[in-house]
Design an enzyme around this catalytic site. Structure first.
Site, PDB file in Angstrom:
ATOM      1  N   HIS A  96       0.835  -1.199   0.000  1.00  0.00           N
ATOM      2  CA  HIS A  96       0.000   0.000   0.000  1.00  0.00           C
ATOM      3  C   HIS A  96       0.869   1.248   0.000  1.00  0.00           C
ATOM      4  CE1 HIS A  96      -2.793   3.030   1.828  1.00  0.00           C
ATOM      5  NE2 HIS A  96      -3.561   2.531   0.882  1.00  0.00           N
ATOM      6  N   HIS A 117      -4.167   6.820  -5.332  1.00  0.00           N
ATOM      7  CA  HIS A 117      -5.236   7.619  -4.734  1.00  0.00           C
ATOM      8  C   HIS A 117      -5.575   8.781  -5.665  1.00  0.00           C
ATOM      9  CE1 HIS A 117      -3.784   5.569  -1.034  1.00  0.00           C
ATOM     10  NE2 HIS A 117      -5.077   5.357  -0.980  1.00  0.00           N
ATOM     11  N   HIS A 126      -7.793  -0.894  -4.712  1.00  0.00           N
ATOM     12  CA  HIS A 126      -8.011  -1.383  -3.350  1.00  0.00           C
ATOM     13  C   HIS A 126      -8.842  -2.669  -3.338  1.00  0.00           C
ATOM     14  CE1 HIS A 126      -6.438   2.615  -2.487  1.00  0.00           C
ATOM     15  NE2 HIS A 126      -6.150   2.178  -1.271  1.00  0.00           N
ATOM     16  N   HIS A 248     -13.903   8.206   2.736  1.00  0.00           N
ATOM     17  CA  HIS A 248     -12.929   7.246   3.262  1.00  0.00           C
ATOM     18  C   HIS A 248     -11.699   7.950   3.847  1.00  0.00           C
ATOM     19  CE1 HIS A 248      -9.096   6.187   1.337  1.00  0.00           C
ATOM     20  NE2 HIS A 248      -9.138   5.039   2.001  1.00  0.00           N
ATOM     21  N   HIS A 252     -10.077   7.568   7.644  1.00  0.00           N
ATOM     22  CA  HIS A 252      -8.654   7.335   7.938  1.00  0.00           C
ATOM     23  C   HIS A 252      -8.145   8.335   8.976  1.00  0.00           C
ATOM     24  CE1 HIS A 252      -6.603   4.377   5.334  1.00  0.00           C
ATOM     25  NE2 HIS A 252      -7.593   4.552   4.488  1.00  0.00           N
ATOM     26  N   PHE A 268      -0.955   7.314   4.611  1.00  0.00           N
ATOM     27  CA  PHE A 268      -0.966   6.136   3.742  1.00  0.00           C
ATOM     28  C   PHE A 268       0.279   5.264   3.893  1.00  0.00           C
ATOM     29  CE2 PHE A 268      -3.980   8.752   1.018  1.00  0.00           C
ATOM     30  CZ  PHE A 268      -5.092   8.100   1.530  1.00  0.00           C
ATOM     31  N   HIS A 281     -11.842  -0.848   4.271  1.00  0.00           N
ATOM     32  CA  HIS A 281     -11.844  -0.966   2.816  1.00  0.00           C
ATOM     33  C   HIS A 281     -12.829  -2.007   2.307  1.00  0.00           C
ATOM     34  CE1 HIS A 281      -9.237   1.952   0.963  1.00  0.00           C
ATOM     35  NE2 HIS A 281      -8.648   1.998   2.147  1.00  0.00           N
TER      36      HIS A 281
HETATM   37 CU1  C2O Z   1      -5.050   3.446  -0.091  1.00  0.00          CU
HETATM   38 CU2  C2O Z   1      -7.742   3.684   2.607  1.00  0.00          CU
HETATM   39  O1  C2O Z   1      -6.324   3.889   1.359  1.00  0.00           O
END
Ligand code: C2O
Length: 350
Positions: A96, A117, A126, A248, A252, A268, A281
């Site tokens: 990631h 992203h 994802h 989202h 985070h 990230f 996710h």
């Molecule tokens: Cu690549 Cu929730 O992120």
């Protein structure tokens, strides 16, 4: 042209990840895959013909002690794999980091880097990431029906940090979170590092309204929901994320540490070091499947630059495999589904 990862069988240089809040020499910025500088073989991924995996809501699995045992054992085993094994938990989190924080050069231009992203790449990338992670877990416990749970943060009952992640003695625990947001705190889809002075009921109502608006506006406009187009030669700092990604992002930030650099979930580079990442996710992915169903599963974009965008992952045997976005749009290829649970905002959309 579509985005392509570098060809790992040729000699290439993966770079240190970029994240301004970490010192340049920080080990967290070393996210390159363990096949660096070796001759590895990449093959097209053969989609598994195994039993259907059914992802269930957290509340469901939390009371299923047999499932919880398996889940924890699988995570524990993944954490215990040798550090050089690409299926090791930290190695998985580095995938990631590498794809998100500018470590991987692009095939078309080794001086530019890939980022998944802020664009139409976000949801499909994802989806694959979870697919492989889930299959590795299943493999480690010898269960080819093992499925990740989803954190149904779109349901008022799911708008707090799930308790299965807050037990300090569990392998699912991570101590780098904002504990001020532990239950009974309600998640805020618009969170930007300040807690707002609103009642729980108001926040829940706001979240639900935000979710239904996101869908209502997004169904006719895939760019709005999914994110802007991003092609091989383009740079994601010029693009906008889709509305699903924006929500989202707030979650985070809301889960991660409040102090800079906001480890783990809040940045990230380290986000995937927290098991809650995968549950978050899974729900984002489930919401995307609602979105697709509302559009009769038509392709969001017919553009080959989207459909042919290609990524590299490790399969459950640790082999390097290549996948492209078009195949992620076919749930039966990926052999998984979501167990239904109430989505109270959805009635406002259809
Ligand atoms: Cu690549 Cu929730 O992120």
């Amino acid at each position: 042209d579509p985005i392509m990862p570098p060809d790992p069988s040729s000699h290439y240089s993966c770079k240190l990840a970029v994240e301004d809040n970490f010192p340049r020499c920080s080990e967290f910025l070393q996210c390159c895959p363990p096949y660096q500088d070796q001759n590895v073989e990449v093959t097209d991924y053969t989609f598994p013909k195994t039993s259907l995996r059914v992802r269930r809501p957290i509340q469901d699995v939390a009371n299923d002690s047999e499932y919880m045992e398996k889940y924890k054992t699988a995570i524990q085993k993944m954490k215990a794999l040798p550090e050089t094994d690409p299926r090791n938990f930290i190695q998985q989190s580095k995938i990631h980091c590498a794809y998100c924080n500018e470590a991987l050069p692009k095939k078309c231009d080794p001086n530019a880097t890939i980022s998944v992203h802020n664009s139409w790449i976000f949801l499909p990338w994802h989806r694959y990431y979870l697919h492989f992670f889930e299959r590795i877990l299943g493999k480690l416990i010898g269960d080819d029906t093992f499925a990740l749970p989803y954190w149904n943060f779109d349901n008022p009952n799911g708008m707090t940090i799930p308790s299965i992640f807050t037990d300090p003695d569990s392998p699912l625990y991570d101590d780098r979170r904002d504990t001020g947001h532990y239950p009974p705190k309600i998640v805020d889809y618009k969170y930007k590092y300040t807690d707002r002075d609103v009642t729980d009921d108001a926040l829940i109502a706001e979240n639900l309204a935000y979710m239904s608006t996101t869908f209502k506006e997004g169904v006719p406009l895939p760019e709005l929901f999914m994110g802007d187009s991003l092609r091989a030669m383009e740079n994601p700092s010029n693009t906008s994320p889709g509305q699903m990604e924006v929500i989202h992002n707030s979650i985070h930030m809301w889960v991660g540490e409040s102090k800079v650099p906001h480890r783990d979930m809040g940045t990230f580079v380290t986000a995937a070091r927290d098991c809650i990442f995968y549950a978050l996710h899974a729900n984002v992915d489930r919401l995307w499947s609602f979105y697709r169903a509302l559009r009769s599963n038509r392709y969001e974009f017919k553009d080959r630059d989207w459909l042919d965008a290609t990524f590299i992952f490790f399969n459950e045997d640790g082999q390097v495999v290549r996948v492209k976005i078009e195949d992620s749009l076919n749930a039966s290829k990926l052999c998984y589904t979501y167990k239904e649970s109430p989505a109270p905002w959805l009635g406002q959309v259809a």
